[in-house]
Motif scaffolding. Structure first.
Motif, mmCIF file in Angstrom:
data_model
loop_
_atom_site.group_PDB
_atom_site.id
_atom_site.type_symbol
_atom_site.label_atom_id
_atom_site.label_comp_id
_atom_site.label_asym_id
_atom_site.label_seq_id
_atom_site.Cartn_x
_atom_site.Cartn_y
_atom_site.Cartn_z
ATOM 1 N N MET A 1 0.844 -1.208 0.000
ATOM 2 C CA MET A 1 0.000 0.000 0.000
ATOM 3 C C MET A 1 0.877 1.256 0.000
ATOM 4 O O MET A 1 0.601 2.231 -0.674
ATOM 5 N N ALA A 2 1.947 1.212 0.794
ATOM 6 C CA ALA A 2 2.803 2.395 0.919
ATOM 7 C C ALA A 2 3.400 2.790 -0.436
ATOM 8 O O ALA A 2 3.479 3.974 -0.766
ATOM 9 N N GLU B 1 0.748 8.619 -5.274
ATOM 10 C CA GLU B 1 -0.449 9.449 -5.305
ATOM 11 C C GLU B 1 -0.074 10.914 -5.498
ATOM 12 O O GLU B 1 0.954 11.366 -5.000
ATOM 13 N N ILE C 1 -0.697 14.274 -4.408
ATOM 14 C CA ILE C 1 -1.309 15.036 -3.309
ATOM 15 C C ILE C 1 -0.809 16.473 -3.378
ATOM 16 O O ILE C 1 0.369 16.710 -3.633
ATOM 17 N N PHE D 1 0.493 18.811 -1.564
ATOM 18 C CA PHE D 1 1.108 19.058 -0.262
ATOM 19 C C PHE D 1 1.256 20.547 0.016
ATOM 20 O O PHE D 1 1.228 20.970 1.167
ATOM 21 N N ASN E 1 -6.880 0.963 -0.888
ATOM 22 C CA ASN E 1 -6.927 2.345 -1.357
ATOM 23 C C ASN E 1 -8.132 3.037 -0.738
ATOM 24 O O ASN E 1 -9.282 2.732 -1.087
ATOM 25 N N PHE E 2 -7.890 4.000 0.176
ATOM 26 C CA PHE E 2 -9.005 4.633 0.899
ATOM 27 C C PHE E 2 -9.984 5.296 -0.070
ATOM 28 O O PHE E 2 -11.177 5.402 0.223
ATOM 29 N N ARG E 3 -9.466 5.719 -1.239
ATOM 30 C CA ARG E 3 -10.366 6.345 -2.221
ATOM 31 C C ARG E 3 -11.317 5.302 -2.798
ATOM 32 O O ARG E 3 -12.494 5.589 -3.025
ATOM 33 N N ASP F 1 -11.678 16.534 0.898
ATOM 34 C CA ASP F 1 -10.565 16.657 -0.049
ATOM 35 C C ASP F 1 -9.716 17.899 0.192
ATOM 36 O O ASP F 1 -8.507 17.889 -0.054
ATOM 37 N N LEU G 1 -7.529 15.969 3.561
ATOM 38 C CA LEU G 1 -6.585 15.123 2.815
ATOM 39 C C LEU G 1 -5.152 15.652 2.715
ATOM 40 O O LEU G 1 -4.200 14.915 3.027
ATOM 41 N N CYS H 1 -2.050 13.610 4.590
ATOM 42 C CA CYS H 1 -0.914 13.002 3.883
ATOM 43 C C CYS H 1 0.411 13.593 4.355
ATOM 44 O O CYS H 1 1.399 12.866 4.544
ATOM 45 N N THR H 2 0.430 14.910 4.571
ATOM 46 C CA THR H 2 1.648 15.568 5.043
ATOM 47 C C THR H 2 2.090 14.969 6.371
ATOM 48 O O THR H 2 3.276 14.763 6.624
ATOM 49 N N PHE I 1 2.273 10.410 5.805
ATOM 50 C CA PHE I 1 3.189 9.777 4.843
ATOM 51 C C PHE I 1 4.607 9.588 5.384
ATOM 52 O O PHE I 1 5.225 8.538 5.155
ATOM 53 N N LEU J 1 4.824 6.550 7.363
ATOM 54 C CA LEU J 1 4.792 5.313 6.587
ATOM 55 C C LEU J 1 6.080 5.136 5.798
ATOM 56 O O LEU J 1 6.228 4.169 5.045
ATOM 57 N N HIS K 1 -6.594 7.061 7.727
ATOM 58 C CA HIS K 1 -5.159 7.065 8.046
ATOM 59 C C HIS K 1 -4.870 7.815 9.344
ATOM 60 O O HIS K 1 -4.036 7.399 10.153
ATOM 61 N N TYR L 1 -3.182 5.979 12.476
ATOM 62 C CA TYR L 1 -1.754 6.139 12.739
ATOM 63 C C TYR L 1 -1.381 7.236 13.722
ATOM 64 O O TYR L 1 -0.380 7.122 14.433
#
Lengths: 214, 30, 214
Positions: free
Chosen positions: B1-2, B8, B10, B12, C11-13, C99, C103, C107-108, C111, C114, C166, C170
């Motif tokens: 998944m990572a 993706e 994104i 940021f 995939n969460f989407r 979104d 989102l 992710c910031t 990620f 992860l 996520h 996490y």
């Protein structure tokens, strides 16, 4: 839905709802006393719109809506939203296409030209490539279509068009936009519709790509 | 998944763009 | 709409559409032969989905839809989409809230934990503040509501919930999420619904905030 729209002037996000209202006949009034940076930080505003962002909309029966696509949806009619669930899904798809595939790159490319943001060569070059991809997808879809969804104008056309305004105004000079004739045709048709013109005014296509304004 | 997530797209930098846009239009308003 | 969904696993989407289908009864099959990075770069795929992104959906009658919110809309039913145009507008609003307000910050923050992005202290601290604002808005809205729109689950709940997965898995450790009891209640209720569980599996709330994984 009729009501009051809160926004600063010349806000392309607010244009979405204002244009939709022109087509649907919804009575949408822009609050002329709204001062961006003041009104949207007041307690009264934040009570209705906790994130303090604009555009924000309050319907005549007191419902508060934020997020520009949602406001456009609220003031639209059935034709603009899509008559069937599948048409509506296509409308939602193009709305998200505008926000995900066009807007980030548009801001990155255009904002430095408007003095809103610092210029970064790498980011700008990447943004140009992203815009080429988005325009190519749009162009290919419009090869045999007049509108993005169905046979008449919808929120898909309105939201994508509004998100492209800065690009077509400031940076998509003739040589850059030449490969995307279907998209150019579609865009030009839209901005010349009376309902669109009454909101955005006379639109002048970019003649020379704007550069970073220091 | 990572691995897939890493590919993706994104935005940021969205917060940076939002801040700049907001400041610009606030100054313009006031 | 029934059809085939193209996505990579977890995939969460893609979860948005899969959960919507559980509620609506739409028959959505995930293509088990799809290989991310290969299939979505093939000519056949790009012919249907020019941007090459996933999730992507092809209905049994050949309609191609991209953008996860649009796919969820297509496979949903009237209750999930919102029964009235105003309810639909609220659904669109929350979809965009997820979104725009959740989102990017999610992710910031997540990620780097992860191991798929470099850690940047300033960006992460800013992301945490943005998440606090988003959770506060959600929490306040859910003070007296069980669901985000109307009296039953809708695409608003599904899309916002999926976008929060996520974070709640996490990084939103108990002390961090403590101020948002209504949001926590709502989230926990959702992830324990059989229709949601059948897609995402058993969900374990974060016990200790994950840190940057070098």
């Amino acid at each position: 839905a009729s009501g009051t729209l809160y926004t600063y002037p010349e806000n392309f996000r607010a244009f979405k709802a204002l244009i939709a209202a022109q087509y649907s006949g919804a009575k949408v009034t822009v609050d002329s006393s709204f001062v961006f940076g003041e009104t949207n930080k007041s307690d009264a505003f934040l009570k209705k719109f906790p994130l303090g962002k604009v555009p924000a909309f309050e319907s005549t029966d007191g419902k508060c809506i934020f997020e520009s696509n949602a406001i456009a949806w609220a003031v639209a009619n059935e034709q603009l939203r899509g008559k069937s669930p599948m048409d509506q899904a296509q409308v939602v798809s193009w709305m998200n296409f505008a926000d995900n595939e066009i807007l980030p790159a548009s801001c990155t490319w255009v904002f430095p030209c408007l003095g809103i943001m610092q210029f970064n060569k790498g980011n700008t070059e990447r943004a140009k490539e992203d815009i080429k991809k988005a325009l190519a997808a749009l162009n290919s879809h419009l090869l045999s279509r007049t509108y993005l969804v169905g046979e008449r104008i919808s929120l898909a056309d309105i939201t994508v068009c509004c998100t492209l305004l800065h690009l077509y105004q400031y940076v998509l000079e003739p040589s850059f936009r030449k490969p995307y004739q279907n998209a150019n045709r579609w865009f030009t048709t839209l901005v010349n519709q009376p309902q669109v013109k009454s909101v955005i005014g006379e639109f002048k296509l970019c003649e020379k790509m704007a550069q970073f304004d220091n | 998944m990572a691995l897939e997530l890493a590919q993706e797209n994104i935005w940021f930098d969205k917060w940076r763009v939002d801040d700049a846009e907001r400041e610009f239009y606030e100054n313009k308003s006031m």
